[in-house]
Design a protein around this motif. Structure first.
Motif, PDB file in Angstrom:
ATOM      1  N   THR A  61      11.518  -2.390 -20.505  1.00 19.94           N
ATOM      2  CA  THR A  61      12.917  -2.639 -20.137  1.00 19.94           C
ATOM      3  C   THR A  61      13.853  -2.704 -21.328  1.00 19.94           C
ATOM      4  O   THR A  61      15.062  -2.463 -21.182  1.00 19.94           O
ATOM      5  CB  THR A  61      13.036  -3.959 -19.358  1.00 19.94           C
ATOM      6  OG1 THR A  61      12.739  -5.061 -20.239  1.00 19.94           O
ATOM      7  CG2 THR A  61      12.075  -3.993 -18.173  1.00 19.94           C
ATOM      8  N   GLY A  62      13.325  -3.085 -22.492  1.00 22.44           N
ATOM      9  CA  GLY A  62      14.185  -3.285 -23.653  1.00 22.44           C
ATOM     10  C   GLY A  62      15.019  -4.551 -23.563  1.00 22.44           C
ATOM     11  O   GLY A  62      15.876  -4.795 -24.415  1.00 22.44           O
ATOM     12  N   LYS A  63      14.772  -5.377 -22.543  1.00 20.21           N
ATOM     13  CA  LYS A  63      15.548  -6.608 -22.328  1.00 20.21           C
ATOM     14  C   LYS A  63      14.641  -7.819 -22.534  1.00 20.21           C
ATOM     15  O   LYS A  63      13.813  -8.147 -21.690  1.00 20.21           O
ATOM     16  CB  LYS A  63      16.149  -6.626 -20.927  1.00 20.21           C
ATOM     17  CG  LYS A  63      17.132  -5.487 -20.675  1.00 20.21           C
ATOM     18  CD  LYS A  63      17.650  -5.499 -19.252  1.00 20.21           C
ATOM     19  CE  LYS A  63      18.630  -4.347 -19.019  1.00 20.21           C
ATOM     20  NZ  LYS A  63      19.123  -4.320 -17.611  1.00 20.21           N
ATOM     21  N   SER A  64      14.823  -8.482 -23.652  1.00 17.31           N
ATOM     22  CA  SER A  64      13.938  -9.593 -24.001  1.00 17.31           C
ATOM     23  C   SER A  64      14.070 -10.763 -23.037  1.00 17.31           C
ATOM     24  O   SER A  64      13.095 -11.482 -22.783  1.00 17.31           O
ATOM     25  CB  SER A  64      14.247 -10.062 -25.430  1.00 17.31           C
ATOM     26  OG  SER A  64      15.589 -10.509 -25.532  1.00 17.31           O
TER      27      SER A  64
ATOM     28  N   ALA B 227      10.730  -6.135 -33.891  1.00 21.40           N
ATOM     29  CA  ALA B 227      11.830  -5.733 -33.009  1.00 21.40           C
ATOM     30  C   ALA B 227      13.201  -6.071 -33.578  1.00 21.40           C
ATOM     31  O   ALA B 227      14.175  -5.359 -33.326  1.00 21.40           O
ATOM     32  CB  ALA B 227      11.674  -6.392 -31.636  1.00 21.40           C
ATOM     33  N   LEU B 228      13.283  -7.174 -34.349  1.00 19.00           N
ATOM     34  CA  LEU B 228      14.592  -7.614 -34.841  1.00 19.00           C
ATOM     35  C   LEU B 228      14.818  -7.302 -36.307  1.00 19.00           C
ATOM     36  O   LEU B 228      15.929  -7.501 -36.816  1.00 19.00           O
ATOM     37  CB  LEU B 228      14.749  -9.124 -34.606  1.00 19.00           C
ATOM     38  CG  LEU B 228      14.617  -9.602 -33.151  1.00 19.00           C
ATOM     39  CD1 LEU B 228      14.796 -11.112 -33.077  1.00 19.00           C
ATOM     40  CD2 LEU B 228      15.632  -8.902 -32.254  1.00 19.00           C
ATOM     41  N   GLY B 229      13.790  -6.848 -37.000  1.00 21.43           N
ATOM     42  CA  GLY B 229      13.950  -6.490 -38.402  1.00 21.43           C
ATOM     43  C   GLY B 229      13.988  -7.670 -39.347  1.00 21.43           C
ATOM     44  O   GLY B 229      14.381  -7.515 -40.513  1.00 21.43           O
ATOM     45  N   MET B 230      13.565  -8.844 -38.894  1.00 17.45           N
ATOM     46  CA  MET B 230      13.495  -9.998 -39.789  1.00 17.45           C
ATOM     47  C   MET B 230      12.294  -9.844 -40.715  1.00 17.45           C
ATOM     48  O   MET B 230      11.340  -9.129 -40.406  1.00 17.45           O
ATOM     49  CB  MET B 230      13.379 -11.294 -38.972  1.00 17.45           C
ATOM     50  CG  MET B 230      14.548 -11.541 -38.037  1.00 17.45           C
ATOM     51  SD  MET B 230      14.300 -12.987 -36.953  1.00 17.45           S
ATOM     52  CE  MET B 230      14.379 -14.330 -38.145  1.00 17.45           C
ATOM     53  N   SER B 231      12.323 -10.522 -41.838  1.00 15.19           N
ATOM     54  CA  SER B 231      11.176 -10.468 -42.741  1.00 15.19           C
ATOM     55  C   SER B 231      10.052 -11.332 -42.175  1.00 15.19           C
ATOM     56  O   SER B 231      10.287 -12.263 -41.408  1.00 15.19           O
ATOM     57  CB  SER B 231      11.562 -10.974 -44.134  1.00 15.19           C
ATOM     58  OG  SER B 231      11.782 -12.378 -44.107  1.00 15.19           O
TER      59      SER B 231
ATOM     60  N   ALA C  99       4.417  -9.964 -22.327  1.00 13.54           N
ATOM     61  CA  ALA C  99       5.731 -10.021 -22.967  1.00 13.54           C
ATOM     62  C   ALA C  99       6.052  -8.701 -23.664  1.00 13.54           C
ATOM     63  O   ALA C  99       7.171  -8.181 -23.556  1.00 13.54           O
ATOM     64  CB  ALA C  99       5.777 -11.182 -23.963  1.00 13.54           C
ATOM     65  N   GLN C 100       5.067  -8.147 -24.376  1.00 13.00           N
ATOM     66  CA  GLN C 100       5.273  -6.875 -25.068  1.00 13.00           C
ATOM     67  C   GLN C 100       5.509  -5.741 -24.070  1.00 13.00           C
ATOM     68  O   GLN C 100       6.372  -4.877 -24.279  1.00 13.00           O
ATOM     69  CB  GLN C 100       4.057  -6.550 -25.941  1.00 13.00           C
ATOM     70  CG  GLN C 100       4.236  -5.343 -26.844  1.00 13.00           C
ATOM     71  CD  GLN C 100       5.228  -5.604 -27.965  1.00 13.00           C
ATOM     72  OE1 GLN C 100       5.125  -6.610 -28.658  1.00 13.00           O
ATOM     73  NE2 GLN C 100       6.194  -4.717 -28.133  1.00 13.00           N
ATOM     74  N   ALA C 101       4.767  -5.767 -22.964  1.00 14.04           N
ATOM     75  CA  ALA C 101       4.920  -4.722 -21.941  1.00 14.04           C
ATOM     76  C   ALA C 101       6.303  -4.797 -21.294  1.00 14.04           C
ATOM     77  O   ALA C 101       6.937  -3.763 -21.038  1.00 14.04           O
ATOM     78  CB  ALA C 101       3.830  -4.863 -20.885  1.00 14.04           C
TER      79      ALA C 101
ATOM     80  N   LEU D 211      19.505 -16.600 -28.408  1.00 20.08           N
ATOM     81  CA  LEU D 211      19.480 -17.127 -29.771  1.00 20.08           C
ATOM     82  C   LEU D 211      18.492 -16.351 -30.623  1.00 20.08           C
ATOM     83  O   LEU D 211      18.781 -15.996 -31.776  1.00 20.08           O
ATOM     84  CB  LEU D 211      19.101 -18.613 -29.770  1.00 20.08           C
ATOM     85  CG  LEU D 211      20.144 -19.621 -29.291  1.00 20.08           C
ATOM     86  CD1 LEU D 211      19.643 -21.040 -29.528  1.00 20.08           C
ATOM     87  CD2 LEU D 211      21.474 -19.425 -30.009  1.00 20.08           C
ATOM     88  N   LEU D 212      17.314 -16.076 -30.073  1.00 23.39           N
ATOM     89  CA  LEU D 212      16.309 -15.317 -30.819  1.00 23.39           C
ATOM     90  C   LEU D 212      16.857 -13.958 -31.253  1.00 23.39           C
ATOM     91  O   LEU D 212      16.649 -13.517 -32.389  1.00 23.39           O
ATOM     92  CB  LEU D 212      15.055 -15.114 -29.959  1.00 23.39           C
ATOM     93  CG  LEU D 212      14.225 -16.353 -29.629  1.00 23.39           C
ATOM     94  CD1 LEU D 212      13.210 -16.034 -28.545  1.00 23.39           C
ATOM     95  CD2 LEU D 212      13.513 -16.881 -30.876  1.00 23.39           C
ATOM     96  N   ASP D 213      17.580 -13.304 -30.371  1.00 19.22           N
ATOM     97  CA  ASP D 213      18.040 -11.937 -30.633  1.00 19.22           C
ATOM     98  C   ASP D 213      19.184 -11.847 -31.640  1.00 19.22           C
ATOM     99  O   ASP D 213      19.588 -10.743 -32.018  1.00 19.22           O
ATOM    100  CB  ASP D 213      18.458 -11.263 -29.320  1.00 19.22           C
ATOM    101  CG  ASP D 213      17.259 -10.894 -28.461  1.00 19.22           C
ATOM    102  OD1 ASP D 213      16.131 -10.891 -28.996  1.00 19.22           O
ATOM    103  OD2 ASP D 213      17.430 -10.622 -27.256  1.00 19.22           O
TER     104      ASP D 213
END
Length: 456
Positions: A405-408, A279-283, A398-400, A335-337
């Motif tokens: 919603t697209g809101k973590s 979701a965030l594009g981190m490695s 959590a995934q659902a 912070l995660l986002d």
């Protein structure tokens, strides 16, 4: 062992047998949860592609949801494993169950590492994967109760939280071992190599761990509480029936007490790493580093939680842990986002400050909640039911939430709500159960009589 002999142990340093018990419960639970967490991490990275391929072609998000759900399926069978293990543990001893569950969990893990993919076997592959996952769930249902009671029932009265902490730290240690393995493979293999065969290596390595754990557990003596109970011929002929008819309140409370910790824990174990990468594009390397930092925090604060519960009380320690989770459950997502590795890791680390105190004292708290004849059944079934309410489908939910919603941060609302429920549940456990005599139920009977007289 008499009451006087039991109390005389209070000031003694660890005996050789006590050290073997603590090593046996620690090593065994570390291996068991390594097996469990290897699957959880594989579900986040590769299982959707390798075993649920038809769904992946139609809808990648749906395939990932099914992969997460395959984690939860095993939890549904934990109560059955706990019932069976509880019967064996209350009837024949804690040690026998620990050996059986270790072999069951490890054997299933090795077979998953050998299982052909959907491309090779078609629908038979995901079906067999689920069957092996169910075997893991049955084994996990009996593992924790045996390890928890073996450690706590060997403990001096004023060190039960400390002794009971050893099987608890097997969880973060298992996570660290699994994550280190995944990190090493990710750093040395190409993406194609990892998908083709690299992901199987941690599963196959479980065979070595099974042998080590089996040899260590063979050297551990049976719990002195069970041995004394057996000598007095107090073993219950139907512990499950007695549990559900006369001790259902504490079984229900035990389940609710564990629910929030297990849900939040499975985010740390698997979901955060997958979320950061997809979701965030981190490695994948970055998210695994953050998971390692989270595992270290979980280990430290679980040790602290077990130790401090002997000083300030188990209920209060749990309340502190859940209070931290309630406060941090929503803010951590901001912070995660950021997708910044330092902030991503910091968010997970702060969460473990709450996870530790709400997990470290669990073995001792549960052992003191149930009478000796049904203790194994009580702690195992309460733990298994709590894992269904909490962790079974935490990653799936959590995934659902994220997909819908697209809101973590709404995932944080879900975790925080569970933490409120667990906070209330642990607050209903009588504080005067701490330090109760575990060798017989004389203290418990006296407390019950006193409670009745106070109500009058």
């Amino acid at each position: 062992m008499s009451q006087q002999a039991y109390l005389s142990k209070e000031g003694h340093e660890l005996t050789r047998e006590e050290k073997k018990v603590l090593a046996g419960t620690l090593v065994g639970t570390t291996i068991e949860w390594y097996d469990f967490f290897i699957y959880a991490q594989a579900a986040g990275f590769v299982l959707a592609v390798l075993y649920f391929e038809p769904l992946g072609q139609e809808n990648a998000a749906l395939a990932q949801l099914v992969a997460w759900a395959s984690i939860g399926i095993s939890f549904l069978f934990r109560p059955l494993g706990a019932i069976f293990a509880g019967y064996l543990g209350d009837k024949f001893g804690r040690k026998l169950v620990l050996v059986i569950t270790l072999m069951g969990m490890g054997g299933a893990t090795v077979l998953i590492g050998l299982l052909p993919t959907y491309a090779a076997w078609g629908m038979a592959a995901p079906i067999l994967l689920i069957v092996l996952r169910i075997l893991q769930g049955l084994s996990a249902g009996g593992e924790w109760g045996g390890a928890a009671l073996l450690s706590v029932e060997h403990a001096p009265r004023h060190k039960r939280g400390l002794f009971g902490m050893y099987p608890q730290i097997g969880v973060p240690l298992g996570m660290l071992l699994a994550t280190v393995f995944m990190f090493g493979l990710n750093a040395t293999l190409t993406e194609d190599q990892f998908l083709e065969w690299g992901w199987r290596v941690p599963f196959l390595f479980s065979f070595v761990l099974i042998v080590v754990g089996y040899l260590i557990r063979l050297k551990v003596e049976e719990s002195p509480v069970f041995t004394e109970m057996k000598d007095r011929k107090k073993e219950s002929s139907a512990p499950l029936k007695e549990l559900v008819t006369t001790h259902k309140k504490y079984t229900f409370l035990a389940a609710l007490i564990f629910a929030a910790n297990n849900a939040a824990g499975y985010l740390v174990i698997a979901f955060f790493a997958s979320y950061g990468a997809s979701a965030l594009g981190m490695s994948r390397t970055e998210t695994l580093i953050a998971s390692l930092i989270g595992g270290v925090g979980w280990f430290i604060f679980t040790m602290l939680g077990g130790w401090i519960s002997d000083r300030i009380g188990r209920v209060r320690t749990f309340q502190i842990g859940y209070g931290i989770i309630i406060i941090w459950a929503v803010p951590m997502w901001f912070l995660l986002d950021t997708a910044s590795l330092p902030l991503f890791a910091l968010a997970i680390f702060i969460l473990t400050i709450g996870l530790g105190p709400s997990y470290g004292p669990q073995s001792a708290l549960y052992a003191e909640m149930f009478p000796v004849s049904i203790r194994f059944s009580g702690v195992s079934i309460g733990y298994a039911l709590g894992s269904i309410i909490g962790g079974a489908f935490a990653a799936t939910i959590a995934q659902a939430i994220l997909d819908a919603t697209g809101k973590s941060w709404l995932i944080g609302v879900y975790i925080g709500g569970l933490a409120v429920v667990s906070f209330i549940a642990v607050s209903l456990v009588p504080k005067n159960l701490q330090g109760i005599n575990l060798h017989d139920d004389s203290d418990r009977e006296a407390l019950e009589v006193g409670s009745v007289l106070n109500r009058k």
